[in-house]
Design a protein around this motif. Structure first.
Motif, PDB file in Angstrom:
ATOM      1  N   GLY A   1     -22.624  11.870 -59.177  1.00  0.00           N
ATOM      2  CA  GLY A   1     -21.367  11.286 -59.621  1.00  0.00           C
ATOM      3  C   GLY A   1     -20.952  11.841 -60.962  1.00  0.00           C
ATOM      4  N   ASP A   2     -19.678  11.717 -61.235  1.00  0.00           N
ATOM      5  CA  ASP A   2     -19.129  12.206 -62.492  1.00  0.00           C
ATOM      6  C   ASP A   2     -19.647  11.391 -63.673  1.00  0.00           C
ATOM      7  N   MET A   3     -19.412  11.896 -64.863  1.00  0.00           N
ATOM      8  CA  MET A   3     -19.783  11.187 -66.075  1.00  0.00           C
ATOM      9  C   MET A   3     -19.031   9.856 -66.114  1.00  0.00           C
ATOM     10  N   GLY A   4     -19.749   8.800 -66.466  1.00  0.00           N
ATOM     11  CA  GLY A   4     -19.135   7.494 -66.623  1.00  0.00           C
ATOM     12  C   GLY A   4     -19.010   6.657 -65.365  1.00  0.00           C
ATOM     13  N   VAL A   5     -19.620   7.081 -64.249  1.00  0.00           N
ATOM     14  CA  VAL A   5     -19.497   6.305 -63.010  1.00  0.00           C
ATOM     15  C   VAL A   5     -20.540   5.204 -62.878  1.00  0.00           C
ATOM     16  N   GLY A   6     -21.514   5.165 -63.785  1.00  0.00           N
ATOM     17  CA  GLY A   6     -22.491   4.083 -63.738  1.00  0.00           C
ATOM     18  C   GLY A   6     -23.889   4.477 -63.323  1.00  0.00           C
ATOM     19  N   LYS A   7     -24.231   5.746 -63.444  1.00  0.00           N
ATOM     20  CA  LYS A   7     -25.578   6.185 -63.040  1.00  0.00           C
ATOM     21  C   LYS A   7     -26.653   5.507 -63.889  1.00  0.00           C
ATOM     22  N   THR A   8     -26.474   5.489 -65.203  1.00  0.00           N
ATOM     23  CA  THR A   8     -27.470   4.852 -66.068  1.00  0.00           C
ATOM     24  C   THR A   8     -27.482   3.346 -65.843  1.00  0.00           C
ATOM     25  N   THR A   9     -26.335   2.751 -65.619  1.00  0.00           N
ATOM     26  CA  THR A   9     -26.265   1.319 -65.299  1.00  0.00           C
ATOM     27  C   THR A   9     -27.065   1.034 -64.032  1.00  0.00           C
ATOM     28  N   PHE A  10     -26.937   1.896 -63.041  1.00  0.00           N
ATOM     29  CA  PHE A  10     -27.699   1.741 -61.800  1.00  0.00           C
ATOM     30  C   PHE A  10     -29.199   1.826 -62.084  1.00  0.00           C
ATOM     31  N   VAL A  11     -29.604   2.768 -62.918  1.00  0.00           N
ATOM     32  CA  VAL A  11     -31.021   2.919 -63.263  1.00  0.00           C
ATOM     33  C   VAL A  11     -31.524   1.679 -64.010  1.00  0.00           C
ATOM     34  N   GLN A  12     -30.688   1.074 -64.837  1.00  0.00           N
ATOM     35  CA  GLN A  12     -31.074  -0.168 -65.519  1.00  0.00           C
ATOM     36  C   GLN A  12     -31.389  -1.257 -64.503  1.00  0.00           C
ATOM     37  N   GLY A  13     -30.625  -1.326 -63.429  1.00  0.00           N
ATOM     38  CA  GLY A  13     -30.911  -2.288 -62.365  1.00  0.00           C
ATOM     39  C   GLY A  13     -32.189  -1.964 -61.620  1.00  0.00           C
ATOM     40  N   LEU A  14     -32.418  -0.679 -61.351  1.00  0.00           N
ATOM     41  CA  LEU A  14     -33.692  -0.271 -60.736  1.00  0.00           C
ATOM     42  C   LEU A  14     -34.853  -0.729 -61.597  1.00  0.00           C
ATOM     43  N   ALA A  15     -34.710  -0.499 -62.902  1.00  0.00           N
ATOM     44  CA  ALA A  15     -35.767  -0.888 -63.843  1.00  0.00           C
ATOM     45  C   ALA A  15     -36.038  -2.384 -63.745  1.00  0.00           C
ATOM     46  N   ARG A  16     -34.995  -3.163 -63.738  1.00  0.00           N
ATOM     47  CA  ARG A  16     -35.161  -4.623 -63.622  1.00  0.00           C
ATOM     48  C   ARG A  16     -35.907  -4.969 -62.339  1.00  0.00           C
ATOM     49  N   GLY A  17     -35.512  -4.347 -61.230  1.00  0.00           N
ATOM     50  CA  GLY A  17     -36.152  -4.616 -59.948  1.00  0.00           C
ATOM     51  C   GLY A  17     -37.603  -4.176 -59.882  1.00  0.00           C
ATOM     52  N   LEU A  18     -37.974  -3.195 -60.710  1.00  0.00           N
ATOM     53  CA  LEU A  18     -39.354  -2.710 -60.742  1.00  0.00           C
ATOM     54  C   LEU A  18     -40.195  -3.436 -61.789  1.00  0.00           C
ATOM     55  N   GLY A  19     -39.587  -4.372 -62.495  1.00  0.00           N
ATOM     56  CA  GLY A  19     -40.328  -5.143 -63.491  1.00  0.00           C
ATOM     57  C   GLY A  19     -40.478  -4.445 -64.829  1.00  0.00           C
ATOM     58  N   VAL A  20     -39.581  -3.508 -65.129  1.00  0.00           N
ATOM     59  CA  VAL A  20     -39.596  -2.827 -66.422  1.00  0.00           C
ATOM     60  C   VAL A  20     -39.006  -3.776 -67.455  1.00  0.00           C
ATOM     61  N   THR A  21     -39.689  -3.939 -68.583  1.00  0.00           N
ATOM     62  CA  THR A  21     -39.182  -4.827 -69.624  1.00  0.00           C
ATOM     63  C   THR A  21     -38.584  -4.063 -70.801  1.00  0.00           C
ATOM     64  N   GLN A  22     -38.810  -2.759 -70.879  1.00  0.00           N
ATOM     65  CA  GLN A  22     -38.232  -1.940 -71.949  1.00  0.00           C
ATOM     66  C   GLN A  22     -36.726  -1.780 -71.734  1.00  0.00           C
ATOM     67  N   ARG A  23     -36.029  -1.499 -72.812  1.00  0.00           N
ATOM     68  CA  ARG A  23     -34.608  -1.176 -72.732  1.00  0.00           C
ATOM     69  C   ARG A  23     -34.469   0.216 -72.104  1.00  0.00           C
ATOM     70  N   VAL A  24     -33.568   0.356 -71.156  1.00  0.00           N
ATOM     71  CA  VAL A  24     -33.344   1.622 -70.469  1.00  0.00           C
ATOM     72  C   VAL A  24     -31.994   2.180 -70.900  1.00  0.00           C
ATOM     73  N   THR A  25     -32.031   3.377 -71.472  1.00  0.00           N
ATOM     74  CA  THR A  25     -30.815   4.081 -71.875  1.00  0.00           C
ATOM     75  C   THR A  25     -30.859   5.478 -71.273  1.00  0.00           C
ATOM     76  N   SER A  26     -29.773   6.192 -71.384  1.00  0.00           N
ATOM     77  CA  SER A  26     -29.732   7.543 -70.840  1.00  0.00           C
ATOM     78  C   SER A  26     -30.654   8.470 -71.634  1.00  0.00           C
ATOM     79  N   PRO A  27     -31.515   9.213 -70.943  1.00  0.00           N
ATOM     80  CA  PRO A  27     -32.413  10.145 -71.638  1.00  0.00           C
ATOM     81  C   PRO A  27     -31.808  11.543 -71.791  1.00  0.00           C
ATOM     82  N   THR A  28     -30.500  11.626 -71.974  1.00  0.00           N
ATOM     83  CA  THR A  28     -29.822  12.925 -71.999  1.00  0.00           C
ATOM     84  C   THR A  28     -30.487  13.918 -72.948  1.00  0.00           C
ATOM     85  N   PHE A  29     -30.816  13.504 -74.154  1.00  0.00           N
ATOM     86  CA  PHE A  29     -31.370  14.451 -75.121  1.00  0.00           C
ATOM     87  C   PHE A  29     -32.881  14.596 -74.995  1.00  0.00           C
ATOM     88  N   ALA A  30     -33.563  13.573 -74.525  1.00  0.00           N
ATOM     89  CA  ALA A  30     -35.011  13.653 -74.307  1.00  0.00           C
ATOM     90  C   ALA A  30     -35.323  14.241 -72.928  1.00  0.00           C
TER      91      ALA A  30
END
Length: 144
Positions: free
Chosen positions: A40-69
């Motif tokens: 998907g294009d920039m800004g369509v919600g890919k990182t937002t989707f990954v934040q939901g995956l993280a929640r569903g997998l029991g991740v407690t850390q904050r999830v942000t885009s790892p663009t530079f890392a």
């Protein structure tokens, strides 16, 4: 109708939170070794989707885009989430130098933003999800 059937038809989400809820629900049914290619294009919600995956997998850390890392590893209660943003990769050979395979220990979930940059590196069984914007704030998630 199963969640996978709905995703194949395309699911419209009304907010960032409903996109996260959809992804958290998907996390519950993913096989032990899963790769999700998020198109998907920039800004369509890919990182937002990954934040939901993280929640569903029991991740407690904050999830942000790892663009530079390029990628980040998030331990979860069910399994680790490896979040890869291939946007800055110039060629597929660069992925080898990241030593990403060291983190792909069963079970895991790998979520890849901009997967077209590393298409031949992705496993054959990767789930390809297309995210798009529909009518302003509404988003669509479709499983190819």
């Amino acid at each position: 109708m199963t969640m996978l059937d709905k995703l194949r038809q395309g699911v419209i989400t009304e907010s960032a939170e409903s996109t996260r809820e959809l992804a958290a629900g998907l996390a519950a049914i993913l096989p032990p070794e899963s790769t999700l290619a998020l198109h998907g294009d920039m800004g369509v919600g890919k990182t937002t989707f990954v934040q939901g995956l993280a929640r569903g997998l029991g991740v407690t850390q904050r999830v942000t885009s790892p663009t530079f890392a390029i990628y980040s590893v998030h331990p979860g209660r069910q399994r680790p989430l490896i979040h890869l943003d291939a946007y800055r990769l110039e060629n597929e050979q660069q992925i080898e130098s990241l030593l990403l395979e060291d983190f792909l220990v069963s079970p895991y979930c790998l979520a890849v933003e901009w997967p077209e940059k590393i298409a031949t590196w992705l496993p054959d069984g990767a789930w390809h999800l297309v995210l798009s914007i529909e009518d302003g704030d509404r988003h669509k998630v479709r499983l190819k």
